[in-house]
Every structure is written in structure tokens, then in C-alpha cells.
Design a protein around this motif. Structure first.
Motif, mmCIF file in Angstrom:
data_model
loop_
_atom_site.group_PDB
_atom_site.id
_atom_site.type_symbol
_atom_site.label_atom_id
_atom_site.label_comp_id
_atom_site.label_asym_id
_atom_site.label_seq_id
_atom_site.Cartn_x
_atom_site.Cartn_y
_atom_site.Cartn_z
ATOM 1 N N UNK A 483 114.261 19.464 -43.353
ATOM 2 C CA UNK A 483 113.685 20.634 -43.333
ATOM 3 C C UNK A 483 114.172 21.798 -44.148
ATOM 4 N N UNK A 484 115.245 21.565 -44.971
ATOM 5 C CA UNK A 484 115.914 22.673 -45.983
ATOM 6 C C UNK A 484 115.871 22.253 -47.060
ATOM 7 N N UNK A 485 114.588 22.083 -47.838
ATOM 8 C CA UNK A 485 114.062 21.499 -49.375
ATOM 9 C C UNK A 485 115.267 20.277 -49.453
ATOM 10 N N UNK A 486 115.538 19.306 -48.733
ATOM 11 C CA UNK A 486 116.193 18.181 -48.936
ATOM 12 C C UNK A 486 117.510 18.413 -49.428
ATOM 13 N N UNK A 487 118.380 19.387 -48.924
ATOM 14 C CA UNK A 487 119.469 19.646 -49.399
ATOM 15 C C UNK A 487 120.539 18.565 -48.858
ATOM 16 N N UNK A 488 121.737 18.462 -49.491
ATOM 17 C CA UNK A 488 122.818 17.346 -49.149
ATOM 18 C C UNK A 488 123.672 17.836 -48.106
ATOM 19 N N UNK A 489 124.151 17.254 -47.089
ATOM 20 C CA UNK A 489 125.144 17.689 -46.165
ATOM 21 C C UNK A 489 125.929 16.621 -45.888
ATOM 22 N N UNK A 490 127.205 17.034 -45.790
ATOM 23 C CA UNK A 490 128.541 16.051 -45.692
ATOM 24 C C UNK A 490 128.542 15.685 -43.942
ATOM 25 N N UNK A 491 128.399 14.674 -43.717
ATOM 26 C CA UNK A 491 128.666 14.438 -42.333
ATOM 27 C C UNK A 491 130.063 14.296 -41.919
ATOM 28 N N UNK A 492 130.289 13.991 -40.645
ATOM 29 C CA UNK A 492 131.757 14.019 -39.947
ATOM 30 C C UNK A 492 132.155 12.554 -40.695
ATOM 31 N N UNK A 493 131.583 11.727 -40.763
ATOM 32 C CA UNK A 493 132.000 10.411 -41.382
ATOM 33 C C UNK A 493 132.399 10.598 -43.058
ATOM 34 N N UNK A 494 131.812 11.440 -43.677
ATOM 35 C CA UNK A 494 131.795 11.910 -44.938
ATOM 36 C C UNK A 494 133.239 12.739 -45.145
ATOM 37 N N UNK A 495 133.482 13.644 -43.950
ATOM 38 C CA UNK A 495 134.725 14.412 -43.897
ATOM 39 C C UNK A 495 135.945 13.385 -43.946
ATOM 40 N N UNK A 496 135.632 12.350 -43.073
ATOM 41 C CA UNK A 496 136.804 11.595 -42.977
ATOM 42 C C UNK A 496 137.092 10.771 -44.396
ATOM 43 N N UNK A 497 135.821 10.425 -45.098
ATOM 44 C CA UNK A 497 136.336 9.747 -46.418
ATOM 45 C C UNK A 497 136.946 10.873 -47.289
ATOM 46 N N UNK A 498 136.459 11.813 -47.232
ATOM 47 C CA UNK A 498 137.029 12.697 -48.186
ATOM 48 C C UNK A 498 138.584 13.068 -48.060
ATOM 49 N N UNK A 499 139.084 13.277 -46.564
ATOM 50 C CA UNK A 499 140.299 13.175 -46.382
ATOM 51 C C UNK A 499 141.264 12.016 -46.647
ATOM 52 N N UNK A 500 140.446 10.928 -46.822
ATOM 53 C CA UNK A 500 141.223 9.681 -47.082
ATOM 54 C C UNK A 500 141.479 8.844 -46.099
ATOM 55 N N UNK A 501 140.834 9.263 -44.791
ATOM 56 C CA UNK A 501 141.116 8.493 -43.472
ATOM 57 C C UNK A 501 140.493 7.262 -43.395
ATOM 58 N N UNK A 502 139.279 7.156 -44.249
ATOM 59 C CA UNK A 502 138.773 5.926 -44.231
ATOM 60 C C UNK A 502 138.301 5.548 -45.833
ATOM 61 N N UNK A 503 138.264 4.058 -45.938
ATOM 62 C CA UNK A 503 137.562 3.672 -47.514
ATOM 63 C C UNK A 503 136.222 3.392 -47.330
ATOM 64 N N UNK A 504 135.430 3.468 -48.412
ATOM 65 C CA UNK A 504 134.120 2.898 -48.383
ATOM 66 C C UNK A 504 133.951 1.904 -49.129
ATOM 67 N N UNK A 505 133.017 0.830 -49.149
ATOM 68 C CA UNK A 505 132.962 -0.401 -49.929
ATOM 69 C C UNK A 505 131.555 -0.014 -50.530
ATOM 70 N N UNK A 506 131.209 -0.213 -51.605
ATOM 71 C CA UNK A 506 129.942 0.073 -52.138
ATOM 72 C C UNK A 506 129.384 -1.126 -53.017
ATOM 73 N N UNK A 507 128.162 -1.256 -53.101
ATOM 74 C CA UNK A 507 127.566 -2.315 -53.760
ATOM 75 C C UNK A 507 127.490 -2.040 -55.384
ATOM 76 N N UNK A 508 128.271 -2.907 -56.214
ATOM 77 C CA UNK A 508 128.116 -2.447 -57.416
ATOM 78 C C UNK A 508 126.577 -2.353 -57.875
ATOM 79 N N UNK A 509 126.350 -1.474 -58.954
ATOM 80 C CA UNK A 509 125.091 -1.223 -59.336
ATOM 81 C C UNK A 509 124.806 -2.379 -60.264
ATOM 82 N N UNK A 510 123.529 -2.926 -60.082
ATOM 83 C CA UNK A 510 123.104 -3.870 -60.852
ATOM 84 C C UNK A 510 122.360 -3.527 -62.039
ATOM 85 N N UNK A 511 122.832 -3.776 -63.218
ATOM 86 C CA UNK A 511 122.156 -3.358 -64.416
ATOM 87 C C UNK A 511 121.283 -4.355 -64.512
#
Ligand code: ADP
Ligand code: ZN
Length: 601
Positions: A483-511
Motif C-alpha cells: 500500500x506504500x508503492x511497494x517500499x521495503x520494510x525490515x521485519x522483527x526477524x530482519x532486525x534479529x538478523x541485523x543484530x547477529x542474533x540469528x543466521x540465515x541460510x540462502x539458496x545459492x543463485x543458480x547461474x
């Protein structure tokens, strides 16, 4: 009561008219049910073999079966297909003259036509003028999900069909559809006033369809990918689905520049233009149709070898129905879905304007989950339709190349921190530009080159960033404010990642190594004898089809030609044994085909 020999009779008709040796699972039970006078609801995937379920009973009965179909433009082919097998069928619709229509109706009343096709609105009209008692054995309602508002394809003209049972209670009704969740299923029965129907639900698995999802594609990558598919199947056809008319036009343009025979189909065209596109597709004059979702219902062309979704569909029902149009002959077919967050944004926009936001948002969410699935896609898909597959399918991209995962905490922190430093006022594109240190004017004028994260993600290419950010959204670390031109917001979970409280695993980009050059159909001549024979049989089929003015697959399907390659029949008797050769076609075509085969040998 069913006659005791009904099974034998049905089987004899199956061989005689269709050239098939056995019923598929369910077909016989359905036939018996309706022959005993019971209302019947049939749920089978596209290509499952629904038509035979009402066509054989039509021939077993004394009278006529009325078939309700939504699309007038396809009735002609359905009727030609039946006639080609020697089955007396006709259609009544506004595309024919009223004299022809009245004739067809009269013939049907006299028992000379076994299957009479008409649209729902036509039936409603005729019901006011004609008494259907006495000469009609059964009503078959195709695409029955169109009667339900719960379904994904409600058509107001279906709404009146409940009148059939209400007025003509004794005549059995068979409702057939390829998509219906439980809610829709019950609703179909209710809306049609079916009385204690026999419900047959077949497995929805279509193991011959491969499933593939490619995230975050660029426009040129999509076009190159499609071009390669066409090259791989130069004699067959495919469908590209897009969300918008503009999208369909643009892909069509890209492909025709490359020299492919393509056309478009969408709601912005006139009815005549749409019919023309459909005809060209059915007759094999074009290799590809670039279409919005409006295309394809009821098309039973058997040699569609691939389907590409250029954008993400709005829900898994539509997706499954659309990919289901490929490979109806049971032979291998490829399906690919391109998806990006831009599609999610567009679809969410449609939903916000729609009547049923809650249900539709939920359906969209499930669609996204499918795209992001780290496990076998077929398992996800079938579980959506309440079917459990207890093994991996080995025919989807996840099974064939499971994603490699890595600790993406650092990448995630870069992105999250950039969003916050830009005041949570940016969209995906600006975010990546900041991370990659782009010098584009808008970015500089907004002062984003001054923030601390500017350029920190320079070493990661743009498409890779887009992929990772998609994953972070899917993981719930970033929210899109639709509802706000698709702006990105950091969620609570995102803040925890930022602070280093949790790690995230990502799927490697397939070329994707797909950017290879491809040009229009350079036909390579088939090398092995079987391929050569197959290709000669196809040419003969095309010749006959052109002479008779019918689409090639109505002469014989690819599967039948394949069986000829396998059996190499030389006599009429041997020809009769080929799967898909019924009596009529045997008499008509044995000579040219066996002559070709004997010359070949
Ligand atoms: P649906 O209407 O469910 O999408 P169709 O009725 O068009 O599917 O059937 C799909 C294909 O399978 C057609 O080519 C049809 O002739 C073929 N088919 C149906 N039943 C049988 C059978 N018992 N044996 C062999 N082929 C069959
Ligand atoms: Zn799988």
C-alpha cells in the motif's frame, strides 16, 4: 439397472470407435454409474480422459446426450473429432445458421445424433421452447467448476444450469471438471442440484509433465529460453502465458523478430481475431501462442510439448490447469514458470481490487510458496490438491538439482542495513542499485550515495542480488508494503538478523547457461530410422489433414503415430491393432499409411 454385459459393450465401443484397448482407471466406473441413471461428478486432470466418460454412455443409450461446453469456438473441433471416428455428433450455436441448428435439433430428437453440443446460454434458451423429455438420455456439463463462485473461473452463464435437474429430474447429469477444491466440488453438486451423485476423483498427478521454476529472470533471458524450447520441438507447439496483454504482445514481438511463427491471444482482441489465433494454433500454422490466461480452456490439441509461464499465475489452480494443457497424449512435456517479486506485486494489486481479498491473498501466498519450495515441487503441488505423493518425483527442478545452500547472513545484513539507512523508503531496484554502488541520477539526487552501505555489495551481480532479496522476503526478513508503492520494510526477524542474533541460510543463485544464441527452426534431419519414419508419418498426416480441412491431431495423435513406428503395420488387420485406430479411421487410412510404412521398410 445396468445390463450385465455393459462392460463388454463399452469395451467393444472403445475399440471400435477410438481404437483403444482398455479403459483408464475410473472410466468404466463412471460409465456404469451414469448408465444406472445416477448423477455423476467427475474430477480428472486435463488429459485424464474425461470425454470418453460421457461419449461411451452416449453411444450405449438409445437417445441423445446433450453436452454443455463453454466455448462455442471449440465445438466445431470437438464435433469434427467425433465425426472423424464415425460418431454422429453435432453442435448448435450462434456461429451456425439457424436452419442448420434446427436441423441438428430435429435429427437429435429422431435419435440420429448421439452427442449434441451447446453452450449453457443456448440450453437455457432451448429449454423454454423444446421438451427434452423422451429423447435425451443424459446431460454432460463440461468445465463444471464454472458454475461455482468459489472456483477460479466463475461464469454467470453457468448459473442457470441447476434448472436441468429441477425441471427434468429423471435425466442423469454428469458434471466434469479438471479443477475443483473440496469447497467448489460440493458447490458444483449443490448448484446443479445433483441427487446423491457418484463422485469420482482421480489422481491429479501428471508424471509426464516436468516442472521447473526459474526465479528473477530478465526479459531477454525469457525470450532466449523460449526460443530454445521452440528449437527443440520444431514440429510441435507450445503456449506462453503472461499476466498482461502488453506482456503477451511483447513476447510475441521478441519471438517473431527471431523468425518464429507465433501469435497472440488476449481479451483486447476482437472475437474474430481470437478465433483466428485459436484456429492457427489448432491447425499447427503457428508454433506458439502468447496468451493471457484467457487462452486454452477446452483445447484438446494433443501435441502441446511445452508451456511457459512468463509471469507467476494468480493461484495454483490456474497454474495446474494451464500446464495441464501440455502433454495430453501422455508423452513427455516441459513446463517452466518464471517468477519475480514484480509479479507478486502486480497480482497483489489485482487482488486488492477483487471481491474476495482474503481467499485470494491466501491462494497467492501458496503460489509463492510453491515457487520458493526447497522440496520436490510435485509433492507441494499435489498436497495443495489434498493428494499425498509419498516419494520425490525426479521430474522437477528441485529433484534434479537440489539447491545448494550457504550462510547468507552477511549478504542479508548488507541488504537489511541499506533498507534501514535509506529510511525504509525504497523498492527492490533502488536497494540493489545502492548495494552495487550505481551512479544513476535518481539515486544520487536522493543522496543515497552518502549512506554507509553504498556499494558494499558491488561484487555480487544484479540478478543474484534480486534472487537473494526475494528469498529474504520469502523468509520473512523483509516485508513489501504494497500500500506504500511497494517500499521495503525490515521485519522483527530482519532486525534479529541485523543484530547477529540469528543466521540465515540462502539458496545459492543458480547461474543459467541459457543465453546461447538461437534462431528460428533450423530443422535438423532426424538420424535414426524410427525418427525418420515418425517424421514421414507426420508429413503424411499433415497432407491428409490439409486435404480434409481438419487439424492434424484429429487424423491421428502423435501417440498413435508412435505406436505405428513401433508396430510397423503392413496389413489392414495389423493397422487395426494400433492404439488409437478405430474402425472408421482404419478403413479410411490403412492404405496410405501401410503403403508408406512398407516403402520405408
Ligand atoms: P480431458 O477431457 O480429461 O482433458 P480427453 O478426454 O481429451 O481428456 O483425453 C485425453 C487423451 O487421452 C485423448 O487423446 C484421448 O483420446 C486419450 N484417451 C482417453 N481415454 C483413453 C483410453 N482409455 N486409452 C487410451 N487413450 C485414451
Ligand atoms: Zn520432484
Amino acid at each position: 439397472m445396468p445390463k450385465p454385459d455393459i462392460e463388454l459393450q463399452a469395451k467393444a465401443l472403445l475399440k471400435r470407435f477410438y481404437g483403444y484397448h482398455d479403459f483408464r482407471k475410473g472410466q468404466l466406473d463412471i460409465i456404469k454409474s451414469v448408465m444406472s441413471g445416477r448423477d455423476t461428478l467427475v474430477l480428472m486432470p486435463t488429459g485424464g480422459g474425461k470425454s470418453i466418460c460421457y461419449q461411451i454412455p452416449a453411444m450405449l443409450g438409445e437417445g441423445c446426450t446433450i453436452v454443455i461446453s463453454p466455448l462455442i469456438s471449440l465445438m466445431k473441433d470437438q464435433v469434427s473429432g467425433l465425426n472423424a471416428n464415425g460418431i454422429p455428433a453435432a453442435a448448435i450455436n450462434s456461429g451456425f445458421s439457424e436452419i442448420d441448428n434446427q436441423n441438428a435439433l430435429r435429427e437429435a430428437m429422431r435419435g440420429r445424433i448421439k452427442l449434441l453440443y451447446m453452450s449453457p446460454e443456448r440450453l437455457m434458451f432451448e429449454m423454454e421452447h423444446v421438451d427434452f423429455r423422451g429423447w435425451v438420455d443424459m446431460f454432460a456439463v463440461n468445465e463444471a467448476h464454472c458454475i461455482s463462485q468459489w472456483g477460479h473461473d466463475f461464469r454467470p452463464e453457468y448459473a442457470g444450469l441447476g434448472l436441468i435437474k429441477q425441471r427434468l429430474g429423471k435425466i442423469p447429469v454428469m458434471a466434469l471438471t479438471a479443477t475443483a477444491d473440496k469447497l467448489t466440488r460440493d458447490d458444483i453438486s449443490r448448484q446443479l442440484s445433483l441427487a446423491d451423485p457418484f463422485v469420482y476423483i482421480s489422481s491429479f498427478d501428471r508424471p509426464n509433465l516436468s516442472l521447473k521454476v526459474i526465479p528473477s529472470p530478465t526479459k531477454s533471458k525469457k525470450a532466449a529460453y523460449i526460443a530454445r524450447l521452440i528449437d527443440r520441438y520444431p514440429d510441435d507447439s507450445g503456449i506462453v502465458y503472461t499476466l498482461s496483454r502488453k506482456g503477451a504482445e511483447s513476447i510475441n514481438a521478441e519471438l517473431s523478430i527471431r523468425g518464429y511463427k507465433t501469435t497472440v491471444y488476449h481479451a483486447g482482441l476482437s472475437a474474430a481475431e481470437r478465433d483466428r489465433a485459436q484456429e492457427q494454433f489448432i491447425n499447427g500454422e503457428v508454433q506458439v501462442v502468447c496468451a493471457t490466461v484467457a487462452f486454452g480452456m477446452g483445447i484438446d490439441k494433443s501435441n502441446i510439448r511445452w508451456v511457459v509461464h512468463s509471469n507467476m499465475p494468480r493461484n495454483l489452480e490456474s497454474y495446474y490447469q494451464e500446464i495441464g494443457r501440455a502433454g495430453r497424449d501422455g508423452m513427455k512435456a516441459e513446463t517452466t514458470l518464471f517468477y519475480s517479486y514484480a509479479d507478486v506485486v502486480t497480482l497483489q494489486g489485482f487482488i486488492n481490487e477483487s471481491g474476495q481479498q482474503e481467499i485470494n491473498s491466501e491462494k497467492l501466498k501458496r503460489m509463492v510458496e510453491y515457487c520458493e519450495s526447497p522440496v520436490c515441487r510435485r509433492r507441494v503441488l499435489l498436497s495443495y490438491f489434498n493428494e499425498i505423493l509419498d516419494h520425490d518425483c525426479h521430474n522437477c527442478d528441485v529433484c534434479l538439482s537440489p539447491p545448494e545452500r550457504f550462510d547468507g547472513t552477511m549478504e542479508a545484513q548488507m541488504a537489511l542495513s541499506a533498507i534501514i539507512r535509506a529510511g525504509e523508503k525504497i523498492g527492490i531496484q533502488m536497494l540493489i542499485d545502492i548495494l552495487r554502488g550505481s551512479a544513476r541520477a535518481e539515486l544520487i539526487s536522493l543522496g543515497y550515495d552518502k549512506i554507509k552501505t553504498y556499494g558494499v555489495g558491488r561484487m555480487i551481480p544484479y540478478p543474484e542480488w534480486r534472487d537473494y532479496i526475494s528469498q529474504l522476503i520469502q523468509l520473512g526478513a523483509i516485508d513489501i508494503a504494497y500500500d506504500q508503492s511497494n517500499r521495503l520494510k525490515v521485519t522483527g526477524y530482519g532486525h534479529r538478523i541485523l543484530k547477529g542474533d540469528v543466521n540465515v541460510m540462502l539458496a545459492r543463485h543458480q547461474k543459467d547457461h541459457s543465453e546461447k544464441k538461437s534462431g528460428a527452426a533450423k530443422k535438423t534431419s532426424p538420424v535414426n530410422p524410427a525418427e525418420r519414419l515418425f517424421s514421414e508419418l507426420k508429413s503424411l498426416r499433415k497432407e491428409i489433414a490439409t486435404r480434409e480441412g481438419i487439424p492434424p491431431y484429429l487424423v491421428f495423435t502423435d501417440k498413435t503415430l508412435m505406436d505405428m513406428v513401433r508396430r510397423r503395420p503392413l496389413t489392414m488387420n495389423e493397422f487395426m491393432r494400433v492404439e488409437g485406430v478405430g474402425e472408421r479411421k482404419c478403413v479410411k487410412y490403412w492404405s496410405p499409411f501401410t503403403t508408406l510404412i512398407s516403402k520405408f521398410i
